[in-house]
Design a protein around this motif. Structure first.
Motif, PDB file in Angstrom:
ATOM      1  N   THR A 159      41.596  46.401  53.607  1.00 47.81           N
ATOM      2  CA  THR A 159      42.544  46.739  52.541  1.00 47.81           C
ATOM      3  C   THR A 159      42.190  45.722  51.381  1.00 47.81           C
ATOM      4  O   THR A 159      42.490  46.689  50.058  1.00 47.81           O
ATOM      5  CB  THR A 159      43.622  46.946  53.600  1.00 47.81           C
ATOM      6  OG1 THR A 159      44.066  47.511  54.800  1.00 47.81           O
ATOM      7  CG2 THR A 159      45.267  46.745  52.676  1.00 47.81           C
ATOM      8  N   THR A 160      42.328  44.372  51.820  1.00 45.55           N
ATOM      9  CA  THR A 160      42.358  44.055  50.703  1.00 45.55           C
ATOM     10  C   THR A 160      40.886  44.389  49.520  1.00 45.55           C
ATOM     11  O   THR A 160      41.099  44.337  48.549  1.00 45.55           O
ATOM     12  CB  THR A 160      41.854  42.058  50.855  1.00 45.55           C
ATOM     13  OG1 THR A 160      43.125  42.104  51.734  1.00 45.55           O
ATOM     14  CG2 THR A 160      41.927  41.273  50.128  1.00 45.55           C
ATOM     15  N   LEU A 175      45.296  38.724  45.139  1.00 42.26           N
ATOM     16  CA  LEU A 175      45.370  38.426  46.075  1.00 42.26           C
ATOM     17  C   LEU A 175      44.625  37.186  47.145  1.00 42.26           C
ATOM     18  O   LEU A 175      43.123  37.294  46.569  1.00 42.26           O
ATOM     19  CB  LEU A 175      43.875  40.127  46.277  1.00 42.26           C
ATOM     20  CG  LEU A 175      44.134  41.202  45.391  1.00 42.26           C
ATOM     21  CD1 LEU A 175      42.671  42.148  46.003  1.00 42.26           C
ATOM     22  CD2 LEU A 175      45.138  42.131  46.884  1.00 42.26           C
ATOM     23  N   LEU A 191      36.106  39.445  55.720  1.00 42.51           N
ATOM     24  CA  LEU A 191      37.051  40.268  54.111  1.00 42.51           C
ATOM     25  C   LEU A 191      37.850  41.745  54.822  1.00 42.51           C
ATOM     26  O   LEU A 191      37.123  42.419  54.948  1.00 42.51           O
ATOM     27  CB  LEU A 191      36.934  40.332  52.534  1.00 42.51           C
ATOM     28  CG  LEU A 191      36.871  40.824  51.911  1.00 42.51           C
ATOM     29  CD1 LEU A 191      38.255  40.766  51.049  1.00 42.51           C
ATOM     30  CD2 LEU A 191      36.344  41.350  50.554  1.00 42.51           C
ATOM     31  N   LEU A 200      41.918  35.577  42.885  1.00 39.40           N
ATOM     32  CA  LEU A 200      41.546  35.698  43.787  1.00 39.40           C
ATOM     33  C   LEU A 200      41.457  34.645  44.867  1.00 39.40           C
ATOM     34  O   LEU A 200      41.578  34.052  46.414  1.00 39.40           O
ATOM     35  CB  LEU A 200      40.436  35.640  44.928  1.00 39.40           C
ATOM     36  CG  LEU A 200      39.190  37.647  44.127  1.00 39.40           C
ATOM     37  CD1 LEU A 200      37.886  37.133  44.179  1.00 39.40           C
ATOM     38  CD2 LEU A 200      40.676  38.604  44.548  1.00 39.40           C
ATOM     39  N   ARG A 202      41.982  47.422  48.114  1.00 36.51           N
ATOM     40  CA  ARG A 202      42.856  46.974  46.610  1.00 36.51           C
ATOM     41  C   ARG A 202      42.187  46.116  45.402  1.00 36.51           C
ATOM     42  O   ARG A 202      42.206  46.422  44.327  1.00 36.51           O
ATOM     43  CB  ARG A 202      44.364  45.768  47.478  1.00 36.51           C
ATOM     44  CG  ARG A 202      44.879  46.652  48.341  1.00 36.51           C
ATOM     45  CD  ARG A 202      46.209  45.632  48.388  1.00 36.51           C
ATOM     46  NE  ARG A 202      46.943  45.587  47.482  1.00 36.51           N
ATOM     47  CZ  ARG A 202      47.952  44.181  47.528  1.00 36.51           C
ATOM     48  NH1 ARG A 202      47.678  43.175  48.104  1.00 36.51           N
ATOM     49  NH2 ARG A 202      48.113  44.236  46.186  1.00 36.51           N
ATOM     50  N   VAL A 243      42.262  35.659  49.249  1.00 36.08           N
ATOM     51  CA  VAL A 243      40.966  35.674  49.645  1.00 36.08           C
ATOM     52  C   VAL A 243      40.498  34.081  49.988  1.00 36.08           C
ATOM     53  O   VAL A 243      40.461  33.715  48.690  1.00 36.08           O
ATOM     54  CB  VAL A 243      40.100  36.686  48.900  1.00 36.08           C
ATOM     55  CG1 VAL A 243      38.465  36.316  49.417  1.00 36.08           C
ATOM     56  CG2 VAL A 243      40.448  37.965  48.313  1.00 36.08           C
TER      57      VAL A 243
END
Length: 154
Positions: free
Chosen positions: A60-61, A49, A57, A35, A64, A51
């Motif tokens: 969609t993230t 991802l 947040l 992340l 996933r 982040v």
């Protein structure tokens, strides 16, 4: 601190631990959700991802990341979820994965994580995102209390 085992299939770790191939091998990491930065150790299935800690947040993230963790678990792999310090972002995804894998409430999943990783605590914005996504009460003080012994919780 080294990687924190939450379940036999789920570990929480820091960015710098993802750079140590010997440590990853000893922990039998087969999958990595990162992340904080793109890291692709050999022979480990990875998903990066981006982040940001302290930022909400998006659904969609979150989806996933959780889908990746659960798919890798189903494939029999030990999954390391890593962020910069191994405290907030990685804990957020571990809580969501436990909620879905074990049918726990968010607070129940947070309690399970914090029993084994007392420093793990999602930032308030990340916690609010989890609560909104799963339709559960957004009580940050209850989250903070998850590290207290159960007999002291109110």
């Amino acid at each position: 601190m080294t990687m924190q085992p939450i379940r036999p299939w789920l570990l929480i770790g820091k960015y710098r631990e993802t750079l140590d191939s010997d440590l990853l091998a000893r922990a039998q990491v087969g999958a990595l959700l990162h992340l904080a930065a793109r890291v692709e150790p050999p022979d480990i299935t990875t998903l990066y991802l981006p982040v940001e800690d302290g930022e909400p947040l998006d659904a969609t993230t979150l989806r996933r990341g959780v889908d990746f963790i659960l798919a890798q678990r189903a494939a029999g792999k030990t999954v390391l979820v890593a962020c910069g310090a191994g405290i907030s972002r990685s804990t957020t995804f571990a809580i969501a994965a436990l909620k879905e894998a074990e049918g726990l409430s968010l607070l129940g999943a947070a309690r399970a994580v914090r029993r084994l990783h007392a420093n793990g605590l999602p930032h308030m914005a990340l916690w609010s995102s989890l609560c909104a996504h799963y339709g559960e009460p957004d009580d940050y003080m209850a989250l903070i209390r998850t590290a207290e012994p159960e007999s002291e919780q109110g």
